[in-house]
Design a protein around this motif. Structure first.
Motif, mmCIF file in Angstrom:
data_model
loop_
_atom_site.group_PDB
_atom_site.id
_atom_site.type_symbol
_atom_site.label_atom_id
_atom_site.label_comp_id
_atom_site.label_asym_id
_atom_site.label_seq_id
_atom_site.Cartn_x
_atom_site.Cartn_y
_atom_site.Cartn_z
ATOM 1 N N SER A 1 0.841 -1.196 0.000
ATOM 2 C CA SER A 1 0.000 0.000 0.000
ATOM 3 C C SER A 1 0.878 1.249 0.000
ATOM 4 O O SER A 1 2.042 1.211 0.404
ATOM 5 C CB SER A 1 -0.927 0.005 1.213
ATOM 6 N N ALA A 2 0.299 2.352 -0.413
ATOM 7 C CA ALA A 2 1.070 3.590 -0.510
ATOM 8 C C ALA A 2 1.417 4.160 0.861
ATOM 9 O O ALA A 2 2.492 4.727 1.055
ATOM 10 C CB ALA A 2 0.298 4.620 -1.326
ATOM 11 N N ASP A 3 0.501 3.982 1.827
ATOM 12 C CA ASP A 3 0.678 4.631 3.128
ATOM 13 C C ASP A 3 0.963 3.671 4.272
ATOM 14 O O ASP A 3 1.038 4.087 5.436
ATOM 15 C CB ASP A 3 -0.566 5.457 3.469
ATOM 16 N N GLY A 4 1.108 2.394 3.974
ATOM 17 C CA GLY A 4 1.334 1.426 5.026
ATOM 18 C C GLY A 4 0.059 0.911 5.662
ATOM 19 O O GLY A 4 0.100 0.038 6.526
ATOM 20 N N GLY A 5 -1.083 1.425 5.241
ATOM 21 C CA GLY A 5 -2.363 0.949 5.753
ATOM 22 C C GLY A 5 -2.792 -0.333 5.056
ATOM 23 O O GLY A 5 -2.208 -0.730 4.042
ATOM 24 N N GLU A 6 -3.821 -0.960 5.591
ATOM 25 C CA GLU A 6 -4.242 -2.250 5.067
ATOM 26 C C GLU A 6 -5.389 -2.164 4.057
ATOM 27 O O GLU A 6 -5.699 -3.152 3.389
ATOM 28 C CB GLU A 6 -4.664 -3.158 6.227
ATOM 29 N N ALA A 7 -6.024 -1.016 3.933
ATOM 30 C CA ALA A 7 -7.233 -0.920 3.103
ATOM 31 C C ALA A 7 -6.951 -1.270 1.640
ATOM 32 O O ALA A 7 -7.719 -2.009 1.005
ATOM 33 C CB ALA A 7 -7.820 0.486 3.201
ATOM 34 N N GLU A 8 -5.863 -0.765 1.089
ATOM 35 C CA GLU A 8 -5.575 -0.999 -0.332
ATOM 36 C C GLU A 8 -5.305 -2.468 -0.614
ATOM 37 O O GLU A 8 -5.835 -3.037 -1.575
ATOM 38 C CB GLU A 8 -4.373 -0.166 -0.774
ATOM 39 N N THR A 9 -4.459 -3.078 0.199
ATOM 40 C CA THR A 9 -4.120 -4.478 -0.056
ATOM 41 C C THR A 9 -5.291 -5.396 0.244
ATOM 42 O O THR A 9 -5.485 -6.407 -0.437
ATOM 43 C CB THR A 9 -2.889 -4.894 0.769
ATOM 44 N N GLN A 10 -6.091 -5.062 1.239
ATOM 45 C CA GLN A 10 -7.268 -5.880 1.537
ATOM 46 C C GLN A 10 -8.283 -5.829 0.395
ATOM 47 O O GLN A 10 -8.970 -6.821 0.123
ATOM 48 C CB GLN A 10 -7.912 -5.430 2.850
ATOM 49 N N ALA A 11 -8.370 -4.698 -0.273
ATOM 50 C CA ALA A 11 -9.276 -4.588 -1.426
ATOM 51 C C ALA A 11 -8.844 -5.535 -2.539
ATOM 52 O O ALA A 11 -9.681 -6.158 -3.204
ATOM 53 C CB ALA A 11 -9.319 -3.154 -1.921
ATOM 54 N N VAL A 12 -7.535 -5.661 -2.726
ATOM 55 C CA VAL A 12 -7.028 -6.579 -3.753
ATOM 56 C C VAL A 12 -7.271 -8.025 -3.331
ATOM 57 O O VAL A 12 -7.685 -8.862 -4.141
ATOM 58 C CB VAL A 12 -5.528 -6.340 -4.009
ATOM 59 N N MET A 13 -7.038 -8.332 -2.056
ATOM 60 C CA MET A 13 -7.298 -9.680 -1.565
ATOM 61 C C MET A 13 -8.761 -10.064 -1.771
ATOM 62 O O MET A 13 -9.077 -11.194 -2.156
ATOM 63 C CB MET A 13 -6.922 -9.790 -0.091
ATOM 64 N N LYS A 14 -9.656 -9.126 -1.528
ATOM 65 C CA LYS A 14 -11.083 -9.400 -1.695
ATOM 66 C C LYS A 14 -11.411 -9.748 -3.136
ATOM 67 O O LYS A 14 -12.236 -10.624 -3.409
ATOM 68 C CB LYS A 14 -11.894 -8.191 -1.236
ATOM 69 N N LEU A 15 -10.771 -9.077 -4.084
ATOM 70 C CA LEU A 15 -11.010 -9.356 -5.498
ATOM 71 C C LEU A 15 -10.712 -10.810 -5.841
ATOM 72 O O LEU A 15 -11.375 -11.414 -6.688
ATOM 73 C CB LEU A 15 -10.147 -8.445 -6.380
ATOM 74 N N TYR A 16 -9.682 -11.364 -5.196
ATOM 75 C CA TYR A 16 -9.217 -12.706 -5.544
ATOM 76 C C TYR A 16 -9.564 -13.760 -4.484
ATOM 77 O O TYR A 16 -9.108 -14.900 -4.574
ATOM 78 C CB TYR A 16 -7.708 -12.673 -5.805
ATOM 79 N N GLY A 17 -10.345 -13.369 -3.496
ATOM 80 C CA GLY A 17 -10.762 -14.327 -2.489
ATOM 81 C C GLY A 17 -9.657 -14.750 -1.546
ATOM 82 O O GLY A 17 -9.760 -15.786 -0.886
ATOM 83 N N ALA A 18 -8.586 -13.958 -1.459
ATOM 84 C CA ALA A 18 -7.491 -14.264 -0.539
ATOM 85 C C ALA A 18 -7.826 -13.718 0.849
ATOM 86 O O ALA A 18 -8.586 -12.754 0.986
ATOM 87 C CB ALA A 18 -6.186 -13.649 -1.040
ATOM 88 N N THR A 19 -7.254 -14.333 1.860
ATOM 89 C CA THR A 19 -7.518 -13.910 3.235
ATOM 90 C C THR A 19 -6.214 -13.780 4.007
ATOM 91 O O THR A 19 -5.211 -14.423 3.674
ATOM 92 C CB THR A 19 -8.431 -14.915 3.964
ATOM 93 N N ALA A 20 -6.239 -12.960 5.061
ATOM 94 C CA ALA A 20 -5.073 -12.793 5.928
ATOM 95 C C ALA A 20 -5.547 -12.305 7.287
ATOM 96 O O ALA A 20 -6.505 -11.524 7.379
ATOM 97 C CB ALA A 20 -4.082 -11.804 5.328
ATOM 98 N N ALA A 21 -4.875 -12.784 8.341
ATOM 99 C CA ALA A 21 -5.233 -12.397 9.711
ATOM 100 C C ALA A 21 -3.954 -12.221 10.527
ATOM 101 O O ALA A 21 -3.181 -13.175 10.682
ATOM 102 C CB ALA A 21 -6.138 -13.438 10.349
#
Length: 217
Positions: free
Chosen positions: A145-165
């Motif tokens: 992500s550009a700012d170190g936050g999780e929102a951008e990468t989580q949006a990409v994970m959602k597109l492909y059904g990937a998960t992370a915790a």
């Protein structure tokens, strides 16, 4: 006598014309049966070409510049989700794909682009990804992500059904991230086609990459 021939001739032509469509219809049915009889493409991984997954996205590359999936239209893209502190799955993925590319002819290997999307953007800043991801293969690109936050990468994970915790941190502050381990092969048009489970060999991955590379653009 001449007056009677004209109606007869007219109706004869009309009957011939009304019989014509049956031949193209039969041809269409034959063509359709040939298409349906064509063997489906077989992969070592799971064919997900008909599944509602995928989509374009833009993240920050390990060189600090924006990188979009659509930048690589015309290439086969390998999409890997992971993080640099991963102890086993992620380095195994990257090493195995590097070995798979080594099994391809140089011109085919150049037509494959691996993108490593971090599921831990807080720690995986571009500088760290730049040291980690290309170490497996200079062509591999790390994304965060550009700012170190999780929102951008989580949006990409959602597109492909990937998960992370993210797991609770240890006393020293170190934490791990549990994440899905499947990787994705995306065709030249930007459409996900194959999902590869963890544990595939380099040869199996190379075979699936060759299959996609040999498909018509």
């Amino acid at each position: 006598m001449h007056r009677m021939r004209t109606p007869i001739l007219f109706f004869s032509i009309l009957l011939l014309l009304t019989g014509c469509p049956s031949e193209p219809s039969a041809a269409r049915e034959s063509a359709a049966s040939q298409v349906s009889a064509a063997p489906a493409t077989r992969f070592n991984g799971t064919d997900i070409s008909q599944d509602p997954v995928g989509g374009d996205f833009t993240l920050t590359g390990h060189n600090g510049h924006p990188v979009s999936l659509s930048d690589f239209r015309g290439k086969i893209v390998v999409l890997v989700f992971g993080y640099t502190h991963c102890p086993d799955v992620c380095p195994t993925h990257l090493l195995t794909y590097a070995q798979a590319l080594a099994q391809l002819p140089p011109e085919q290997a150049e037509a494959v682009q691996l993108l490593f999307v971090s599921v831990d953007p807080t720690r995986d800043r571009p500088e760290l990804l730049a040291r980690y991801v290309p170490a497996f293969n200079p062509s591999f690109i790390g994304l965060t992500s550009a700012d170190g936050g999780e929102a951008e990468t989580q949006a990409v994970m959602k597109l492909y059904g990937a998960t992370a915790a993210k797991q609770p941190p240890q006393p020293n502050g170190f934490y791990s991230v549990d994440h899905s381990s499947a990787t994705f092969l995306i065709n030249r048009q930007g459409r996900p086609v194959v999902m590869e489970p963890f544990g595939q060999t380099a040869t199996q991955l190379a075979e699936d990459l060759k299959t996609l590379l040999n498909q018509q653009p």
